[in-house]
Design an enzyme around this catalytic site. Structure first.
Site, mmCIF file in Angstrom:
data_model
loop_
_atom_site.group_PDB
_atom_site.id
_atom_site.type_symbol
_atom_site.label_atom_id
_atom_site.label_comp_id
_atom_site.label_asym_id
_atom_site.label_seq_id
_atom_site.Cartn_x
_atom_site.Cartn_y
_atom_site.Cartn_z
ATOM 1 N N LYS A 76 45.066 44.069 37.259
ATOM 2 C CA LYS A 76 43.864 44.566 37.137
ATOM 3 C C LYS A 76 43.725 46.074 36.963
ATOM 4 O O LYS A 76 44.309 46.967 37.505
ATOM 5 C CB LYS A 76 42.668 44.258 38.003
ATOM 6 C CG LYS A 76 42.678 42.703 37.957
ATOM 7 C CD LYS A 76 41.422 42.298 38.728
ATOM 8 C CE LYS A 76 40.087 42.511 37.781
ATOM 9 N NZ LYS A 76 38.801 41.880 38.437
ATOM 10 N N GLU A 114 39.701 47.314 42.623
ATOM 11 C CA GLU A 114 39.805 46.210 41.487
ATOM 12 C C GLU A 114 41.059 45.369 41.982
ATOM 13 O O GLU A 114 40.923 44.170 41.522
ATOM 14 C CB GLU A 114 39.909 46.946 40.286
ATOM 15 C CG GLU A 114 38.631 47.186 39.714
ATOM 16 C CD GLU A 114 37.415 46.302 39.594
ATOM 17 O OE1 GLU A 114 37.969 45.280 38.929
ATOM 18 O OE2 GLU A 114 36.397 46.324 40.036
#
Length: 478
Positions: A320, A326
């Site tokens: 990601k 994230e």
């Protein structure tokens, strides 16, 4: 605005054993990674943890085959990139349902289709295709006689709200109401479906640590925040966010639409500027979320609305992009080892405790003006910083008089200290009330730079503050 401290622990533990029909916990199975276990191993992991609902972001055949016969209910996704085709072509919609849904059902227990994901923030501007795509996919389900068993919705982000604070003032963005929300909510009503919502208190906390307490964000004990619009008291930021969505639907006369939280979570790691991203906080948020949902009860605005909530996410996903957080929302590492230990079932909750670090603080430590502590000074007072700006002062005042528990009765209209009726004067009173109430400790006169400590009482409040502080000092001298 006098704080009412509520102790939830005993009530929740008792409720574990008497609530028969509560909410449900699921998990998002994202796969933007190159090191994840096979789909078959993932299904075994889900079963071993008692997770009986999963949401995926596509219709990958290997995943849907692996879920066949598992007893796990599945929500699949029609990606944003296919909204145009689904909206413009009924033959595409029919084919998509046949290939990706009918071919697996009922052995793979698909219970819902998410048509797109957070479409309103999609840079490809797919919003205008959303409702038509939902309707065409539904007609395809009707054609296959699956429409009674499989519901259709579309997850929205909280950025779809024009107002979210206070919760009672929740409203959708005006430009989305007529073209999207009214027809979509009408569709959900007609088909007996529900609104999907992605809610992340972490983002609100990270951006407003000066006015939102960590305890409030993590479902820990706190004095609560009273919604001035309806008088309801909120003890968690999550509930406040969800009720803002309920209020927005209610404003459009859609009080009967159910809500499912399709994403929520907290990162276990983040960049230096991602305040609050830690394994301890992630464990507290997700663990307390599980307890909150499985012990039953809705929100303050919808107390009977038991929620289904999908935690984000099953794994840390190393491919990601974006900030460190994230890649660190996972409940498990790709090795299938838990990132932190929390339960996912009512049985597991019997032995669950939110393990707060003994050195974890709840308020920001002051690094600038106002770094004067009780231990190094005589009498000190907390006053508003007029240079902070109206918006920051107002947000800090709302915190102090709300979840901060400051005594703000004297600055209400008609009360003894209402005049001078200025934001700075009222903020100074509230900030000092909070500061004295907390023993004049380091960091309790900061409010994100909206306040600072003085060693002489401001002249306009000299007599008042003297009386006020003498009362509070008695409380902390014992």
């Amino acid at each position: 605005m006098v704080p009412i401290f509520a102790s939830f622990s005993l009530l929740l533990i008792s409720a574990l054993f008497i609530v028969a029909d509560c909410g449900s916990i699921g998990v998002n199975y994202g796969r933007i990674a190159n090191n994840l276990p096979s789909a078959a191993k993932v299904v075994e992991l889900l079963k071993s943890q008692g997770l009986n609902r999963v949401k995926v972001y596509d219709t990958d055949p290997a995943v849907l085959h692996a879920l066949s016969g598992s007893g796990i209910k599945v929500t699949v996704d029609l990606p944003n990139g296919q909204l145009f085709a689904a909206a413009k072509s009924t033959s595409f919609a029919n084919s998509w349902v046949q290939r990706n849904v009918a071919a697996y059902y009922p052995h793979t227990e698909i219970e819902a289709i998410a048509v797109g994901n957070e479409v309103f923030v999609d840079p490809q501007n797919t919003t205008k295709f959303l409702v038509s795509a939902m309707k065409n996919i539904h007609q395809a389900l009707v054609k296959s006689n699956l429409h009674s068993d499989i519901k259709i919705s579309s997850p929205i982000a909280l950025s779809a709200l024009q107002n979210s604070y206070p919760s009672s003032a929740g409203s959708f963005r005006p430009e989305l109401i007529e073209p999207v929300f009214k027809p979509m909510l009408n569709f959900l009503r007609q088909t007996g479906s529900f609104l999907m919502v992605n809610a992340y208190p972490f983002f609100a906390y990270e951006s407003n640590t000066d006015v939102i307490s960590l305890d409030y964000a993590l479902f820990r004990e706190n004095p609560g925040v009273v919604d001035a619009g309806n008088g309801l008291r909120y003890f968690s930021l999550f509930d406040a966010q969800i009720d803002a969505v309920f209020a927005a639907m209610s404003a459009l006369k859609y009080d009967d639409i159910r809500l499912v939280v399709t994403e929520t979570g907290w990162p276990s790691k983040g960049d230096e500027n991602e305040i609050g991203a830690s394994a301890e906080n992630a464990a507290a948020y997700n663990g307390n979320m599980v307890r909150r949902i499985l012990t039953g009860g809705g929100t303050p605005l919808r107390p009977k609305a038991d929620l289904t909530v999908y935690l984000f996410a099953l794994f840390n996903e190393n491919n990601k992009v974006g900030p460190t957080s994230e890649r660190n929302y996972g409940l498990f590492y790709p090795t299938e080892e838990k990132v932190y230990d929390i339960p996912f079932t009512v049985e597991g909750l019997k032995n669950y405790h939110d393990r707060r670090s003994p050195v974890a603080g709840n308020q920001p430590v002051n690094g600038g003006k106002g770094g004067v502590s009780k231990s190094t000074t005589g009498n000190t007072w907390c006053v508003a910083n007029g240079e902070a700006g109206k918006e920051k002062l107002q947000a800090a005042l709302d915190f102090a008089c709300g979840e901060g528990g400051a005594d703000c009765h004297p600055i209400q209209p008609g009360a003894t200290c209402y005049d001078p009726n200025t934001l700075e004067a009222h903020a100074s009173f509230a900030f000092n009330s909070y500061y004295q109430k907390n023993g004049r400790h380091m960091g309790t006169c900061y409010f994100g730079g909206a306040a600072y400590v003085v060693t002489q009482p401001p002249s306009a409040y000299s007599i008042l503050l003297s009386l006020f502080n003498s009362a509070h000092i008695k409380l902390f001298s014992a």
